[in-house]
Design a protein around this motif. Structure first.
Motif, short mmCIF file in Angstrom:
data_model
loop_
_atom_site.label_atom_id
_atom_site.label_comp_id
_atom_site.label_asym_id
_atom_site.label_seq_id
_atom_site.Cartn_x
_atom_site.Cartn_y
_atom_site.Cartn_z
N ILE A 148 -5.46 4.19 7.53
CA ILE A 148 -6.67 3.64 8.17
C ILE A 148 -6.88 2.24 7.62
O ILE A 148 -6.86 2.04 6.40
CB ILE A 148 -7.92 4.50 7.89
CG1 ILE A 148 -7.77 5.91 8.48
CG2 ILE A 148 -9.17 3.83 8.45
CD1 ILE A 148 -8.95 6.83 8.20
N ALA A 149 -7.08 1.26 8.53
CA ALA A 149 -7.36 -0.12 8.12
C ALA A 149 -8.81 -0.45 8.50
O ALA A 149 -9.31 -0.04 9.56
CB ALA A 149 -6.39 -1.08 8.77
N VAL A 197 -9.28 -3.75 4.12
CA VAL A 197 -8.72 -2.73 3.22
C VAL A 197 -7.88 -1.77 4.04
O VAL A 197 -8.26 -1.41 5.16
CB VAL A 197 -9.84 -1.96 2.49
CG1 VAL A 197 -9.25 -0.81 1.67
CG2 VAL A 197 -10.65 -2.89 1.60
N VAL A 198 -6.74 -1.38 3.50
CA VAL A 198 -5.92 -0.35 4.13
C VAL A 198 -5.93 0.88 3.22
O VAL A 198 -5.73 0.78 2.00
CB VAL A 198 -4.48 -0.84 4.37
CG1 VAL A 198 -3.79 -1.24 3.08
CG2 VAL A 198 -3.66 0.26 5.07
N LEU A 199 -6.22 2.06 3.79
CA LEU A 199 -6.22 3.32 3.08
C LEU A 199 -5.00 4.14 3.50
O LEU A 199 -4.71 4.24 4.70
CB LEU A 199 -7.49 4.12 3.39
CG LEU A 199 -8.83 3.49 3.04
CD1 LEU A 199 -9.97 4.42 3.46
CD2 LEU A 199 -8.93 3.22 1.55
N ALA A 213 0.84 -1.20 0.00
CA ALA A 213 0.00 0.00 0.00
C ALA A 213 0.88 1.26 0.00
O ALA A 213 0.59 2.24 -0.71
CB ALA A 213 -0.93 0.00 1.21
N VAL A 214 1.92 1.24 0.81
CA VAL A 214 2.84 2.38 0.83
C VAL A 214 3.48 2.57 -0.54
O VAL A 214 3.59 3.70 -1.05
CB VAL A 214 3.93 2.18 1.91
CG1 VAL A 214 5.00 3.28 1.80
CG2 VAL A 214 3.30 2.20 3.30
N ALA A 246 -5.76 -0.36 -0.72
CA ALA A 246 -5.24 -1.65 -1.15
C ALA A 246 -5.90 -2.75 -0.32
O ALA A 246 -6.23 -2.54 0.86
CB ALA A 246 -3.72 -1.70 -0.99
N PRO A 247 -6.09 -3.93 -0.92
CA PRO A 247 -6.72 -5.03 -0.16
C PRO A 247 -5.75 -5.66 0.83
O PRO A 247 -4.54 -5.71 0.60
CB PRO A 247 -7.11 -6.01 -1.26
CG PRO A 247 -6.14 -5.76 -2.36
CD PRO A 247 -5.82 -4.30 -2.31
#
Length: 821
Positions: A201-202, A296-298, A21-22, A284-285
């Motif tokens: 945020i997760a 999901v992680v935002l 995600a990063v 990202a999932p």
């Protein structure tokens, strides 16, 4: 042990999704990082890892990538717990060490018991990172995992009977440290999450918030304990910064498609206090062991500063675009094929286009005359290779077909690899400049020819005067039947033609006697047209356009204006002799402003425009620049001297005017003559009053002075034939001495102007000191110092231009002696 495996696998998968995600976020928003978005991700992961010491006695995370070279290697990215070097040494990919990491780099997700990078046997959970081509491993030394159970087996052998009770007791007493270690690992993950510079945020699959780092708390205005378990849309409210409408959360797209999703530009986060913050976001999932999505992680960040810079950049681009489009100098860019890809408004105006679409994609050669197209085709590749060119002048064709002259400056731009991108060129319309240069060259040429004419006129007229004069004397001594008389007649005719030719040359160079008066132009034009109509074929029609021009006045010599109009009409009629046609003559008053006057090399003000147009065959383009040259003619041999238009040019220039010509083959020719409007009430008509005839006076004593012995002899003989007594001198000082002694005995002085020691005017001034009323005739072949004003000031009775005919000399003597009487 299965519980430990599951826990390790869950942790490593969460860590893997978080890293991805990063990376996705950096790919979208950190592309300008000095070494690229991948380096940005490594930097953030390393920063977070500095706060992570591992778990248990031997547990740690490792992150690595596969390097391909002569020998494939496993390159570890993070500092190892058991090796404090900032950059651990790589391990050959074919080695039996680091087996869990090799599994991860091979794209395999799962649990492995094998040797780690130290050669120690470990239990490891491994997960690939496909987006990066990396692998991540969470591992514990196997000895640490087995130690409690080995102690349990020992107790089992001694205390078999207490197996169930003691085993249960040991499980909770001994297994709990492992659980605590895993809990500590979880705390370390939280520490890592909190160290990330972006907001995170997760959520679970039901969109309930499970994790949140301090940056997210700060941006949303929600504390973790308040946000935990709340639906994501309640905490993470996003709207369009352009319309204010709610924007769908990227979480829905992630859960639906299982891919990384980014927010559209111009998205605002509505914080808990209602404030709006521009953000950039991606989701990202989070996947489980079997690849199933577990949440999901935002990842998002405040882009207020970035948006402001982007706004400033857009405004700067708009300013430069406006400057480019409205620059006063034409600008164009060409692609590698020489086709137009960009022009500004000045370029469109100069080339006659109304919008860029009319020129877009055009090959530049299509804007050039055919003769220049091959040249452009050959030189454009050299221009691209050289990179710049300066002060290139050539002709272009406007959209309306009108040719213009341009000056060209150009450079090329290249990419980082040095490859050609496009040209950047400035064009300057130099059409008017070239026309003025041509006019200046023409004026200088005419001035040079005029100076040459004046230089030879004096000597030539003296020679011609001797020929004409002695020929006249010889003809008078022969009767008409003498066989030589016809030969002398031919000499006389040829000499008169030579005299006329010299007169035309002097008129052209403006060094002949020219008295100007205020002149009404319309009566002169009408009078001249009557003469022209009588001399041209009936198939040629003359159309005057003179309405409302009766008061137009110029300051000029009537004979010269008559000669000008006659020459122009005669040339037009000659070209239409066989085909017929029409000649249009018009007069009008025009006003030239500074710009218009400068183009014509005139001063601003009011002018009379005399226009002569014909419908003849036109003048070939190659002859247009030569028509005013002396002796240039397109007529057959014997039909013209080539001085007609040269004389016209000289007359117009002498009147402080300008003559222009336009001609097109098959359509005709137009001459436009601009003459300054003369604001004077005293005018003279164009007609000359004939001299009254007077009886010949009695014999007179005439003092004759000329430095040419031949002309002295000739004039003396002519005057003696008229019954006069002649005292001749070839030296002006000697003549003055004689006059000083015999002033009262002299009835008339005839003197040449150009003489050594004392010029004719100097001699007259000295004689007039002795006898102020003395009658004088001055002769000259050429002299710039003799002007009509000077003649009047000195009271000179006549000015005779050499060569002098006997009859002209006789009339001048009569006139001078009559006034004396």
């Amino acid at each position: 042990m299965d519980e430990q495996k599951a826990r390790l696998q869950e942790i490593v998968m969460n860590q893997a999704r978080f890293i991805e995600a990063v990376y996705r976020f950096d790919s979208m928003y950190n592309s300008d990082y000095p070494d690229g978005n991948e380096a940005a991700t490594i930097s953030q992961i390393k920063e977070a890892h500095e706060n992570f010491a591992g778990f248990g006695d031997t547990g740690e995370f490792t992150l690595a990538r596969k390097l391909i070279g002569q020998t494939a290697q496993i390159d570890f990215i993070l500092r190892h717990r058991h090796n404090q070097s900032d950059k651990p040494p790589p391990i050959p990919y074919s080695s039996n060490l680091a087996e869990p990491m090799r599994q991860a780099l091979s794209g395999i997700s799962g649990i492995t018991i094998g040797l780690d990078y130290r050669g120690e046997l470990v239990m490891a959970a491994h997960e690939p990172l496909p987006a990066l081509g990396w692998g991540v491993v969470a591992k514990l030394d196997l000895a640490e995992v087995r130690a409690p159970f080995i102690r349990i087996l020992g107790y089992w052998a001694l205390f078999a009977i207490l197996l169930v009770g003691v085993g249960t007791y040991l499980f909770y007493r001994v297994g709990s440290p492992i659980i605590r270690q895993l809990q500590a690992s979880e705390a370390d993950i939280k520490t890592t999450l909190n160290s990330i510079g972006d907001a995170v945020i997760a959520c679970d699959c039901n969109s309930f918030i499970t994790r949140m780092n301090p940056v997210a708390e700060n941006l949303t205005g929600w504390r973790l304990e308040d946000a935990m378990g709340k639906p994501l849309p309640e905490v993470f409210k996003i709207v369009s910064s352009l319309t204010g409408e709610t924007v769908a959360s990227p979480m829905e797209k992630v859960l639906q498609d299982g891919v990384i999703v980014g927010l559209a530009n111009h998205t605002d986060l509505i914080a808990r206090d209602g404030s709006r913050i521009p953000i950039a976001d991606s989701g990202a999932p989070i996947r489980g062991e079997q690849g199933q999505i577990s949440g999901v992680v935002l990842v998002f960040r405040d882009v207020t500063e970035a948006y402001e810079k982007e706004k400033q950049l857009r405004e700067s681009e708009a300013r430069f675009r406006n400057l480019y489009l409205n620059a006063p100098i034409p600008y164009q860019s060409l692609d590698s094929d020489g086709r137009l890809i960009s022009v500004n408004n000045a370029w469109l105006n100069t080339l006659g286009f109304t919008q860029f679409e009319q020129a877009e994609g055009k090959w530049f050669g299509d804007l050039l005359p055919e003769s220049y197209q091959k040249l452009f085709q050959d030189r454009f590749p050299k221009f691209k290779e050289r990179g710049e060119t300066h002060n290139v002048e050539f002709e272009m064709i406007r959209a309306d077909g009108i040719p213009i002259q341009v000056s060209f400056e150009g450079r090329v731009s290249r990419n980082n690899q040095g490859e050609f991108v496009q040209t950047h060129c400035l064009l300057t319309d130099i059409t008017e400049k070239k026309q003025m240069e041509q006019q200046l060259r023409q004026a200088q040429k005419m001035e040079a020819v005029g100076a040459l004419t004046g230089g030879i006129a004096h000597d030539f007229n003296n020679i011609l005067g001797s020929i004409i004069g002695f020929n006249e004397l010889a003809r008078e001594r022969l009767d008409d039947k003498h066989p030589v008389k016809s030969f002398l007649d031919h000499v006389h005719t040829g000499s008169l033609r030579a005299k006329e030719l010299i007169a035309q040359l002097l008129s052209f160079s403006r060094q002949s006697d020219s008295t100007k008066t205020s002149l009404l132009l319309e009566p002169l034009v009408k009078e001249t047209l009557k003469m022209i109509q009588a001399t041209i074929p009936s198939s040629i029609e003359i159309n005057p356009h003179l309405q409302g021009t009766s008061e137009l006045t110029i300051h000029a010599n009537a004979t010269e204006i008559y000669q000008t109009l006659m020459n122009l009409c005669a040339n037009a009629a000659f070209e239409m002799t066989e085909s017929g046609g029409q000649i249009d003559i018009s007069l009008e008053q025009v006003e030239l402003d500074e710009s218009q006057a400068q183009k014509k090399m005139l001063t601003s003000g009011d002018y009379v425009l005399l226009t002569v147009s014909d419908t003849g065959p036109g003048i070939p383009p190659e002859n247009l620049n030569r028509i005013f040259d002396p002796f240039f003619t397109s007529k057959p041999v014997g039909e013209g001297t080539g001085l007609g238009l040269s004389v016209v040019h000289g007359i117009v220039k002498d009147c402080a005017g300008q003559i222009d010509v336009d001609s097109k083959l098959g359509q005709g020719t137009t001459f436009r003559i601009y003459l300054p409007l003369f604001h004077d009430q005293e005018r003279e008509s164009s007609s000359e009053v004939a001299d009254e005839s007077h009886a010949s006076p009695a014999s007179a004593v005439i003092l004759l002075v000329d430095d040419e012995p031949t002309l002295v002899e000739l004039s003396q003989a002519q005057l003696q034939l008229l019954g006069h007594q002649v005292i001749a001198h070839t030296e002006s000082r000697a003549a003055l001495s004689y006059f000083q002694e015999n002033a009262t005995a002299i009835d008339l002085v005839i003197t040449d102007q150009a003489m050594p020691h004392l010029t004719g005017l100097d001699l007259i001034q000295k004689m007039r000191l002795i006898r102020p009323e003395l009658p004088v005739i001055v002769c000259t072949g050429f002299s710039q110092s003799i002007t009509p004003e000077r003649i009047r000031q000195l009271g000179i009775q006549s000015l005779l231009m050499k060569p002098i005919l006997k009859d002209d000399l006789h009339r001048a003597v009569q006139k001078a002696l009559q006034k004396e009487a």
